[in-house]
Design a protein around this motif. Structure first.
Motif, PDB file in Angstrom:
ATOM      1  N   UNK A  84       0.842  -1.194   0.000  1.00 53.58           N
ATOM      2  CA  UNK A  84       0.000   0.000   0.000  1.00 53.58           C
ATOM      3  C   UNK A  84       0.877   1.243   0.000  1.00 53.58           C
ATOM      4  N   UNK A  85       0.487   2.219  -0.803  1.00 52.10           N
ATOM      5  CA  UNK A  85       1.122   3.533  -0.773  1.00 52.10           C
ATOM      6  C   UNK A  85       0.513   4.272   0.407  1.00 52.10           C
ATOM      7  N   UNK A  86       1.326   4.558   1.416  1.00 55.47           N
ATOM      8  CA  UNK A  86       0.829   5.187   2.640  1.00 55.47           C
ATOM      9  C   UNK A  86       0.766   6.701   2.553  1.00 55.47           C
ATOM     10  N   UNK A  87       1.060   7.279   1.381  1.00 50.66           N
ATOM     11  CA  UNK A  87       0.972   8.733   1.237  1.00 50.66           C
ATOM     12  C   UNK A  87       1.859   9.433   2.256  1.00 50.66           C
ATOM     13  N   UNK A  95       1.936   3.971  14.514  1.00 47.02           N
ATOM     14  CA  UNK A  95       0.986   4.715  15.365  1.00 47.02           C
ATOM     15  C   UNK A  95       0.444   5.962  14.677  1.00 47.02           C
ATOM     16  N   UNK A  96       1.128   6.432  13.619  1.00 44.84           N
ATOM     17  CA  UNK A  96       0.678   7.647  12.939  1.00 44.84           C
ATOM     18  C   UNK A  96      -0.685   7.478  12.280  1.00 44.84           C
ATOM     19  N   UNK A  97      -1.116   6.240  12.057  1.00 48.43           N
ATOM     20  CA  UNK A  97      -2.428   6.016  11.439  1.00 48.43           C
ATOM     21  C   UNK A  97      -3.492   5.630  12.464  1.00 48.43           C
ATOM     22  N   UNK A  98      -3.143   5.693  13.746  1.00 48.12           N
ATOM     23  CA  UNK A  98      -4.095   5.294  14.793  1.00 48.12           C
ATOM     24  C   UNK A  98      -5.347   6.172  14.784  1.00 48.12           C
ATOM     25  N   UNK A  99      -5.208   7.421  14.435  1.00 51.42           N
ATOM     26  CA  UNK A  99      -6.352   8.334  14.422  1.00 51.42           C
ATOM     27  C   UNK A  99      -7.026   8.422  13.060  1.00 51.42           C
ATOM     28  N   UNK A 100      -6.536   7.654  12.115  1.00 55.54           N
ATOM     29  CA  UNK A 100      -7.128   7.661  10.780  1.00 55.54           C
ATOM     30  C   UNK A 100      -6.069   7.776   9.709  1.00 55.54           C
ATOM     31  N   UNK A 101      -6.432   7.336   8.546  1.00 56.54           N
ATOM     32  CA  UNK A 101      -5.497   7.315   7.426  1.00 56.54           C
ATOM     33  C   UNK A 101      -5.785   8.505   6.524  1.00 56.54           C
ATOM     34  N   UNK A 102      -4.743   9.272   6.247  1.00 57.04           N
ATOM     35  CA  UNK A 102      -4.856  10.455   5.403  1.00 57.04           C
ATOM     36  C   UNK A 102      -5.304  10.065   3.997  1.00 57.04           C
ATOM     37  N   UNK A 103      -6.086  10.918   3.348  1.00 57.97           N
ATOM     38  CA  UNK A 103      -6.537  10.625   1.977  1.00 57.97           C
ATOM     39  C   UNK A 103      -5.405  10.488   0.959  1.00 57.97           C
ATOM     40  N   UNK A 104      -4.186  10.909   1.317  1.00 61.83           N
ATOM     41  CA  UNK A 104      -3.063  10.742   0.390  1.00 61.83           C
ATOM     42  C   UNK A 104      -2.641   9.272   0.275  1.00 61.83           C
ATOM     43  N   UNK A 105      -3.077   8.432   1.204  1.00 62.50           N
ATOM     44  CA  UNK A 105      -2.765   7.001   1.153  1.00 62.50           C
ATOM     45  C   UNK A 105      -3.642   6.312   0.108  1.00 62.50           C
ATOM     46  N   UNK A 106      -3.119   5.248  -0.465  1.00 61.17           N
ATOM     47  CA  UNK A 106      -3.895   4.443  -1.407  1.00 61.17           C
ATOM     48  C   UNK A 106      -5.152   3.927  -0.702  1.00 61.17           C
ATOM     49  N   UNK A 107      -6.284   4.033  -1.340  1.00 54.14           N
ATOM     50  CA  UNK A 107      -7.543   3.603  -0.729  1.00 54.14           C
ATOM     51  C   UNK A 107      -7.676   2.085  -0.746  1.00 54.14           C
ATOM     52  N   UNK A 108      -8.538   1.598   0.120  1.00 59.27           N
ATOM     53  CA  UNK A 108      -8.825   0.166   0.147  1.00 59.27           C
ATOM     54  C   UNK A 108      -9.413  -0.261  -1.202  1.00 59.27           C
ATOM     55  N   UNK A 109     -10.302   0.552  -1.764  1.00 59.36           N
ATOM     56  CA  UNK A 109     -10.865   0.230  -3.082  1.00 59.36           C
ATOM     57  C   UNK A 109      -9.765   0.080  -4.127  1.00 59.36           C
ATOM     58  N   UNK A 110      -8.792   0.992  -4.105  1.00 60.19           N
ATOM     59  CA  UNK A 110      -7.710   0.925  -5.091  1.00 60.19           C
ATOM     60  C   UNK A 110      -6.859  -0.325  -4.875  1.00 60.19           C
ATOM     61  N   UNK A 111      -6.614  -0.693  -3.603  1.00 57.34           N
ATOM     62  CA  UNK A 111      -5.842  -1.918  -3.349  1.00 57.34           C
ATOM     63  C   UNK A 111      -6.587  -3.151  -3.852  1.00 57.34           C
ATOM     64  N   UNK A 175     -16.258 -10.521  -5.152  1.00 58.03           N
ATOM     65  CA  UNK A 175     -17.283  -9.922  -4.300  1.00 58.03           C
ATOM     66  C   UNK A 175     -16.754  -9.983  -2.872  1.00 58.03           C
ATOM     67  N   UNK A 176     -16.433  -8.860  -2.362  1.00 56.20           N
ATOM     68  CA  UNK A 176     -15.823  -8.801  -1.043  1.00 56.20           C
ATOM     69  C   UNK A 176     -16.183  -7.474  -0.406  1.00 56.20           C
ATOM     70  N   UNK A 177     -15.877  -7.364   0.860  1.00 55.01           N
ATOM     71  CA  UNK A 177     -16.176  -6.158   1.623  1.00 55.01           C
ATOM     72  C   UNK A 177     -14.944  -5.271   1.594  1.00 55.01           C
ATOM     73  N   UNK A 178     -15.111  -4.076   1.048  1.00 60.87           N
ATOM     74  CA  UNK A 178     -13.999  -3.132   0.979  1.00 60.87           C
ATOM     75  C   UNK A 178     -14.158  -2.147   2.125  1.00 60.87           C
ATOM     76  N   UNK A 179     -13.397  -2.348   3.184  1.00 64.26           N
ATOM     77  CA  UNK A 179     -13.466  -1.440   4.323  1.00 64.26           C
ATOM     78  C   UNK A 179     -12.084  -1.202   4.866  1.00 64.26           C
ATOM     79  N   UNK A 180     -11.921  -0.053   5.472  1.00 68.69           N
ATOM     80  CA  UNK A 180     -10.618   0.348   5.994  1.00 68.69           C
ATOM     81  C   UNK A 180     -10.218  -0.496   7.193  1.00 68.69           C
ATOM     82  N   UNK A 181     -11.155  -1.010   7.946  1.00 68.05           N
ATOM     83  CA  UNK A 181     -10.835  -1.781   9.144  1.00 68.05           C
ATOM     84  C   UNK A 181      -9.958  -2.973   8.780  1.00 68.05           C
ATOM     85  N   UNK A 182      -8.851  -3.095   9.494  1.00 69.90           N
ATOM     86  CA  UNK A 182      -7.924  -4.186   9.220  1.00 69.90           C
ATOM     87  C   UNK A 182      -6.904  -3.845   8.157  1.00 69.90           C
ATOM     88  N   UNK A 183      -6.948  -2.633   7.609  1.00 70.29           N
ATOM     89  CA  UNK A 183      -6.085  -2.272   6.491  1.00 70.29           C
ATOM     90  C   UNK A 183      -4.839  -1.504   6.941  1.00 70.29           C
TER      91      UNK A 183
END
Length: 186
Positions: A84-87, A95-111, A175-183
């Motif tokens: 994943x491109x973490x932007x 720990x920098x992503x503990x509060x959320x992943x910045x939109x500059x990171x590759x999205x789960x959909x894109x992965x 067919x799968x669930x695309x969600x940020x949780x676990x990413x």
């Protein structure tokens, strides 16, 4: 005909040990990572591979090169297998992503779209073949999520230099669930 995919996570890197989000950074195998790749090489020595693919990032090329000592196949680096491109998080502590992943990171959909392209490419190019692919912890889980129709969090974490085998029988249906949780990174 089915494709047998042996999906490998690269050996431990210095950045893994320091809990750094590597993303598209090259990564540097630790002595333990080199040893892990060597043990996997020995474990896979008797497996006949037709093709050896790997992420084009150095930590995967280094791991694949060690494994390939037993097989001597042409090594085929692919950007498609990158982590994943973490932007803006790239190079930062996990720990920098503990509060959320910045939109500059590759999205789960894109992965997941990239994982679909990888699996479809296998079907188109390697029907009936046995393929070894060295990739990354998170992206390896995304490939498995796309294959099994699950979310990332439903796929167990891959250890360094772990191999998992998928038997891919065309045609593929995604067919799968695309969600940020676990990413987050492993």
């Amino acid at each position: 005909m089915a494709i047998t995919l042996h999906l490998v996570r690269h050996g431990e890197t210095q950045e893994n040990a320091e809990h750094i989000l590597q993303g598209h950074l090259p990564g540097h195998l630790t002595p333990q990572g080199i040893d892990q790749a060597g043990r996997l090489r020995d474990k896979l020595r008797s497996t006949a591979f037709d093709v050896m693919l790997c992420s084009d990032l150095q930590r995967c090329i280094d791991t694949a090169s060690i494994i390939n000592e037993a097989h001597r196949l042409p090594l085929q680096p692919l950007a498609l297998l990158r982590e994943r491109d973490w932007g803006i998080h790239t190079g930062c502590n996990i720990r920098s992503v503990a509060q959320g992943i910045d939109p500059s990171a590759e999205s789960v959909d894109a992965m997941f779209a990239r994982a679909e392209r990888f699996l479809q490419m296998l079907v188109e190019k390697y029907e009936g073949k046995t393929v070894l692919a060295v990739s990354h912890g998170l992206f390896g889980r995304v490939i498995q999520g796309a294959f099994y129709g699950k979310s990332i969090r439903d796929i167990p974490r891959m250890e360094n230099a772990e191999v998992r085998t998928l038997i891919i029988v065309p045609p593929l249906h995604f067919r799968y669930i695309r969600e940020e949780s676990g990413a987050t990174a492993d």
